[in-house]
Design a protein around this motif. Structure first.
Motif, PDB file in Angstrom:
ATOM      1  N   VAL A   1      16.966  -5.946  -6.984  1.00  0.00           N
ATOM      2  CA  VAL A   1      17.573  -4.807  -6.303  1.00  0.00           C
ATOM      3  C   VAL A   1      17.804  -5.060  -4.814  1.00  0.00           C
ATOM      4  CG1 VAL A   1      15.436  -3.596  -5.695  1.00  0.00           C
ATOM      5  CG2 VAL A   1      17.477  -2.285  -6.279  1.00  0.00           C
TER       6      VAL A   1
ATOM      7  N   THR B   1      24.058  -9.752  -8.664  1.00  0.00           N
ATOM      8  CA  THR B   1      24.066  -8.447  -8.012  1.00  0.00           C
ATOM      9  C   THR B   1      25.493  -8.030  -7.664  1.00  0.00           C
ATOM     10  OG1 THR B   1      23.642  -9.426  -5.825  1.00  0.00           O
ATOM     11  CG2 THR B   1      21.719  -8.719  -7.109  1.00  0.00           C
TER      12      THR B   1
ATOM     13  N   LYS C   1      27.424  -4.596  -9.121  1.00  0.00           N
ATOM     14  CA  LYS C   1      28.078  -3.648  -8.224  1.00  0.00           C
ATOM     15  C   LYS C   1      29.531  -3.424  -8.626  1.00  0.00           C
ATOM     16  CE  LYS C   1      25.070  -4.775  -4.310  1.00  0.00           C
ATOM     17  NZ  LYS C   1      24.959  -5.474  -2.999  1.00  0.00           N
TER      18      LYS C   1
ATOM     19  N   ILE D   1      11.744   1.941  -2.295  1.00  0.00           N
ATOM     20  CA  ILE D   1      13.087   2.217  -2.805  1.00  0.00           C
ATOM     21  C   ILE D   1      13.089   3.528  -3.585  1.00  0.00           C
ATOM     22  CG2 ILE D   1      14.783   1.473  -4.531  1.00  0.00           C
ATOM     23  CD1 ILE D   1      14.326  -1.375  -3.579  1.00  0.00           C
TER      24      ILE D   1
ATOM     25  N   TYR E   1      15.592   6.143  -5.951  1.00  0.00           N
ATOM     26  CA  TYR E   1      16.849   6.330  -6.677  1.00  0.00           C
ATOM     27  C   TYR E   1      16.876   7.778  -7.165  1.00  0.00           C
ATOM     28  CZ  TYR E   1      20.911   5.453  -9.570  1.00  0.00           C
ATOM     29  OH  TYR E   1      22.176   5.500 -10.096  1.00  0.00           O
TER      30      TYR E   1
ATOM     31  N   TRP F   1      15.878   1.854 -13.003  1.00  0.00           N
ATOM     32  CA  TRP F   1      16.443   2.049 -11.659  1.00  0.00           C
ATOM     33  C   TRP F   1      16.904   0.752 -11.004  1.00  0.00           C
ATOM     34  CZ3 TRP F   1      13.923  -0.512  -7.823  1.00  0.00           C
ATOM     35  CH2 TRP F   1      12.535  -0.652  -7.858  1.00  0.00           C
TER      36      TRP F   1
ATOM     37  N   TYR G   1      20.533   1.293  -9.523  1.00  0.00           N
ATOM     38  CA  TYR G   1      20.607   1.300  -8.057  1.00  0.00           C
ATOM     39  C   TYR G   1      21.763   0.420  -7.578  1.00  0.00           C
ATOM     40  CZ  TYR G   1      18.852   0.899  -3.214  1.00  0.00           C
ATOM     41  OH  TYR G   1      18.717   0.920  -1.850  1.00  0.00           O
ATOM     42  N   LEU G   2      21.975  -0.690  -8.262  1.00  0.00           N
ATOM     43  CA  LEU G   2      23.058  -1.603  -7.894  1.00  0.00           C
ATOM     44  C   LEU G   2      24.411  -1.116  -8.415  1.00  0.00           C
ATOM     45  CD1 LEU G   2      21.192  -4.948  -8.629  1.00  0.00           C
ATOM     46  CD2 LEU G   2      21.867  -4.119  -6.370  1.00  0.00           C
TER      47      LEU G   2
ATOM     48  N   TYR H   1      25.299   2.094  -9.496  1.00  0.00           N
ATOM     49  CA  TYR H   1      25.684   3.440  -9.072  1.00  0.00           C
ATOM     50  C   TYR H   1      24.811   3.891  -7.902  1.00  0.00           C
ATOM     51  CZ  TYR H   1      27.928   3.144 -13.619  1.00  0.00           C
ATOM     52  OH  TYR H   1      28.686   2.732 -14.689  1.00  0.00           O
ATOM     53  N   PRO H   2      25.020   3.303  -6.728  1.00  0.00           N
ATOM     54  CA  PRO H   2      24.148   3.569  -5.575  1.00  0.00           C
ATOM     55  C   PRO H   2      24.143   5.021  -5.113  1.00  0.00           C
ATOM     56  CG  PRO H   2      26.109   2.331  -4.914  1.00  0.00           C
ATOM     57  CD  PRO H   2      26.089   2.328  -6.409  1.00  0.00           C
ATOM     58  N   LYS H   3      25.183   5.778  -5.433  1.00  0.00           N
ATOM     59  CA  LYS H   3      25.221   7.186  -5.032  1.00  0.00           C
ATOM     60  C   LYS H   3      24.325   8.060  -5.919  1.00  0.00           C
ATOM     61  CE  LYS H   3      29.891   7.041  -3.075  1.00  0.00           C
ATOM     62  NZ  LYS H   3      31.273   7.598  -3.155  1.00  0.00           N
TER      63      LYS H   3
END
Length: 254
Positions: free
Chosen positions: A15, A22, A26, A74, A76, A112, A116-117, A119-121
């Protein structure tokens, strides 16, 4: 239409890393925007299929030890969906698969780390589901089949696990993959792309280095669930790369 994905979630450090995989995750998240996500995580084991049923945000579970402090901070903030959880439970019941709802468990690293990568929103509702590694692989596949109609409702099923998951063989100083890991994945990829379910169900006795690659089956179980839920779609290998000698970063689309 994409019904499901199988995604190798790698180690907890994924992450915060910057590499080919990664970058791939994304970009994948930009291409696929479902209404909701149902994710089967290898880090949640239970005999009875257990479904997270909450509408508020999840607590974070940091189910790993000895890693850099930044990983334990971190967050999420994805919310759950009781509506999707109940829909999932109804589908399983229709196929005589027992399940139960859980209103307390948080979101674990198997879920997560990749979300997290992708759908970061954290703006897509997530329903987390347990796996039972004691079930034979054909039963895992049938569980996936039972929920394949979720794809028609724009609900993405993700199986989060790994094709090669033997932490005793990980070498943090090595970038090139070990040959045995490559040979195991070669066999697996060929069988998945050819939809050779019978061979895959018996991978433990047929695939080269299967016991070395998969000492416990909890991390490969999500592959069979994702396969079943994508039944009818042509399997497609979206990514294949490696880290630390034996960590496999494979992603299949079904």
């Amino acid at each position: 239409m994409i019904n499901s994905l199988f995604i190798c979630h790698g180690g907890p450090t994924l992450v915060v890393e910057k590499n080919e995989y990664t970058d791939f995750l994304k970009e994948l998240g930009k291409k696929i925007k479902p209404k909701a996500i149902v994710i089967f995580t290898a880090h949640w084991e239970s005999e009875i299929t257990t479904i997270s049923s909450i509408d508020e945000g999840y607590e974070m579970i940091y189910d790993f030890y000895g890693f850099p402090k930044e990983l334990y901070s971190i967050k999420y903030g994805a919310k759950g969906s009781t509506e999707v959880a109940l829909k999932l439970q109804t589908m399983l019941k229709t196929h005589e698969i027992e399940s139960r709802l859980d209103t307390k468990r948080g979101l674990d690293h198997g879920a997560w780390d990749i979300l997290y990568l992708m759908y970061p929103k954290a703006d897509i509702p997530v329903v987390q589901v347990s796996v039972n590694p004691e079930l034979p692989m054909d039963k895992q596949y049938k569980l996936g089949e039972a929920i394949r109609e979720l794809g028609q409702e724009d609900i993405l099923v993700i199986g989060s696990g790994s094709t090669v998951h033997n932490l005793a063989t990980v070498d943090w100083n090595v970038s090139e993959p070990k040959q045995w890991a490559v040979e195991f994945d070669n066999w697996l990829v060929e069988k998945v792309e050819n939809n050779d379910k019978e061979a895959l169900f018996s991978y433990g006795s047929l695939a080269p280095y299967s016991k070395l690659a998969i000492p416990r089956e909890e991390h490969i179980v999500p592959l069979f669930i994702a396969m079943g839920s994508g039944q009818g779609n042509l399997p497609k290998l979206l990514n294949r790369s490696y880290a630390y000698g034996t960590l496999s970063y494979i992603c299949f689309q079904f």
